[in-house]
Scaffold this active site. Structure first.
Site: not given
Ligand code: ARG
Length: 570
Positions: A131, A134, A137
């Site tokens: 992805k 954007h 994040h």
């Molecule tokens: N990749 C996930 C997202 O973009 C966030 C992960 C956050 N960290 C975790 N340990 N769950 O929504």
């Protein structure tokens, strides 16, 4: 040097002198000291109501007695007003002490070593593979980056983790699509955009042909089982995504100590599942394995699907345990949007039920939703703004402004990068993190008012004043020249800097630093407007230059701690 303690000591001495032994600790006196809302009422106020009962005297009488008894060099006057004891610190002494401390401590001003010997793990940015990065994040990335810097400033060992979203059936689908319609060179050239295209096409065609989904599932199974071809393609997708992301991280000045993402825990979940079983926490529900959380007012935590697949929370349980075992953290922060609030409450609750007392050290640092022009971001509906586009536009705009306002500047490209990116980052960290942020091009790229470029410009102005003064004769500073309200406002803010930073760390709230930077920049600009720095009188000039130098140093540090650079010329 600490005026609060000094004032408290004076009160204690006067109390003993006037009323004999009193039962109150110096720390309690210091804690009772208030900062009056209006400086016309002094710098500190002590409410005498609290002592009234013990001393069997009216607050007014106590205040009168104390006011008459206190005389100290650092105090300009002490007034008794309606039961309050108001302290006015001698302006010149105040400025001398505050500036002296700030400048002698230099870059360490505002820090202490309260974090020495302690470790904090910060999970932030945590982007998803295949992805594009954007603006959704941006907040996690910049809040996390600032919290890393703040913790390190206080002596913590901070471990920054990018918990990559690199696990899930969608990666099987992507490989299936790549095998059918993709080719190496197109993906290599097009990067993440090309992968997204493949994925979108896969989903469209799967609507018509259900068999495609089986193909996707089969490829995902191969990834899970470690099939060499599947892994090779998958790892390649990952490295292409990361290369894209790293360009953005470089622009933002953000670094990580670990990129251990979800797939890293593939072989670390079974022990957790076994443990949940042993501890009697795992129960079967329609073929799936869950931890029941009804008693805690939450839906169950789904650990294994009926087809045996693990879930997001299964990987997070393994990750939490791994981090504790590997880093032995004293604090573990997850900088993730508030939409995942329930997920983290479930995660921490399951850790607690497993008997891991350190669940208390885990904290979800949540933040508000990001929208653009009032609309929610949605990759699926094509309503999405890519971070590199936003940053590039910001840099362009800064470049044009520099060309217009400072055409003679040497390193225009470098400064444009610092200012453009600084504007976006500052905007992102300006509000309390739990507030939703609505991006618009105008707002994110605004360079006036309470913005990053405004603070950067103020810093550069201080640098320029100091440069011009270098050639002039040095004299002993006349601190009385800093007794006016404008100088005093600046000094007071500089004095507050350490407390602001402490609160920012304990509350995981970088916006406190951002706001502070704006306040200090505004106060300094008022000071600069009202007081000429380059005056004939060497003593007055030296004092104003010291103040300017302290502002330069503190603004630079504040900007650094929120991840914004501070050019010396703009
Ligand atoms: N990749 C996930 C997202 O973009 C966030 C992960 C956050 N960290 C975790 N340990 N769950 O929504």
């Amino acid at each position: 040097m600490d005026f609060k303690t000094a004032v408290a000591n004076e009160i204690l001495d006067a109390l003993k002198g006037a009323f004999g032994e009193v039962e109150i600790a110096p720390a309690d006196i210091a804690a009772a000291l208030e900062i009056p809302p209006d400086t016309a009422m002094g710098d500190y106020a002590f409410p005498c109501f609290k002592l009234s009962k013990a001393l069997r005297k009216s607050p007014m009488m106590i205040a009168d007695a104390l006011a008459g008894a206190i005389h100290a060099d650092f105090l300009h006057k002490v007034e008794s007003v309606k039961g309050y004891l108001n302290f006015f610190i001698d302006r010149a002494t105040y400025a001398e002490k505050v500036l002296g401390l700030a400048l002698s401590q230099g870059e360490r001003y505002g820090a202490d070593d309260s974090g020495a010997g302690k470790t904090v793990v910060l999970d932030y940015s945590s982007i998803n593979i295949a992805k594009r990065f954007h603006i959704g994040h941006l907040s996690t990335t910049m809040i996390g980056n600032s919290l890393v810097r703040l913790h390190r400033f206080f002596g913590w060992n901070a471990v920054g983790v990018n918990h990559l979203g690199d696990w899930g059936t969608q990666f099987g689908k992507m490989i299936a699509a790549y095998k059918r319609w993709g080719d190496h060179d197109t993906v290599a050239a097009g990067g993440v955009d090309e992968m997204v295209k493949l994925y979108v096409r896969f989903n469209a065609e799967a609507e018509k042909d259900e068999a495609l989904n089986d193909e996707g599932r089969a490829w995902f199974k191969k990834i899970e089982d470690g099939d060499p071809e599947a892994l090779e393609i998958f790892n390649w997708f990952k490295s292409v995504t990361l290369k894209d992301a790293e360009r953005v991280y470089d622009m933002l000045g953000v670094k990580f100590d670990s990129y251990a993402g979800e797939s890293f825990y593939n072989d670390k979940m079974q022990p957790i599942i076994d443990e949940l079983k042993e501890k009697g926490l795992l129960i079967e529900d329609k073929g799936a394995q869950i931890v029941d959380l009804q008693d805690y007012g939450m839906p169950p935590a789904l650990i294994l699907r009926s087809d045996g697949a693990t879930l997001y929370i299964t990987r997070d349980l393994a990750a939490a345990k791994y981090r504790k075992d590997t880093y032995n953290f004293d604090k573990s922060l997850y900088v993730v949007a508030y939409q995942q609030d329930l997920h983290f409450r479930q995660l921490f609750k399951v850790l607690e039920l497993m008997g891991y007392d350190w669940y208390k050290q885990c904290e979800h640092v949540s933040f508000g939703m990001v929208s653009f022009g009032g609309e929610a971001l949605s990759t699926r509906q094509g309503h999405v703004v890519y971070l590199d586009d936003l940053l590039t536009q910001a840099v362009h705009k800064a470049r044009a402004l520099i060309e217009e306002k400072s055409p003679e500047l040497d390193n225009k490209d470098e400064v444009a990068r610092q200012v453009g990116i600084g504007a976006v980052v500052f905007f992102d960290l300006y509000n309390n993190r739990i507030k939703d942020i609505d991006f618009t091009w105008e707002r994110a790229l605004n360079f006036d008012g309470e913005t990053g470029p405004y603070v950067q410009y103020t810093h550069a102005r201080a640098c320029s004043v100091l440069r011009k003064a270098e050639a002039l004769e040095k004299a002993a500073p006349d601190y009385a020249a800093l007794s006016d309200p404008f100088s005093q406002d600046v000094v007071r803010l500089i004095e507050q800097f350490p407390d602001v930073l402490k609160s920012a760390v304990t509350r995981s709230e970088p916006s406190m630093v951002t706001r502070f930077a704006v306040d200090l920049a505004q106060a300094f600009n008022k000071f600069y407007y009202e007081n000429k720095v380059m005056v004939e009188d060497g003593g007055v000039r030296a004092a104003r230059l010291l103040l300017t130098d302290a502002v330069r140093q503190v603004l630079k540090q504040a900007l650094y701690l929120i991840g914004v650079e501070a050019p010396e010329r703009m």
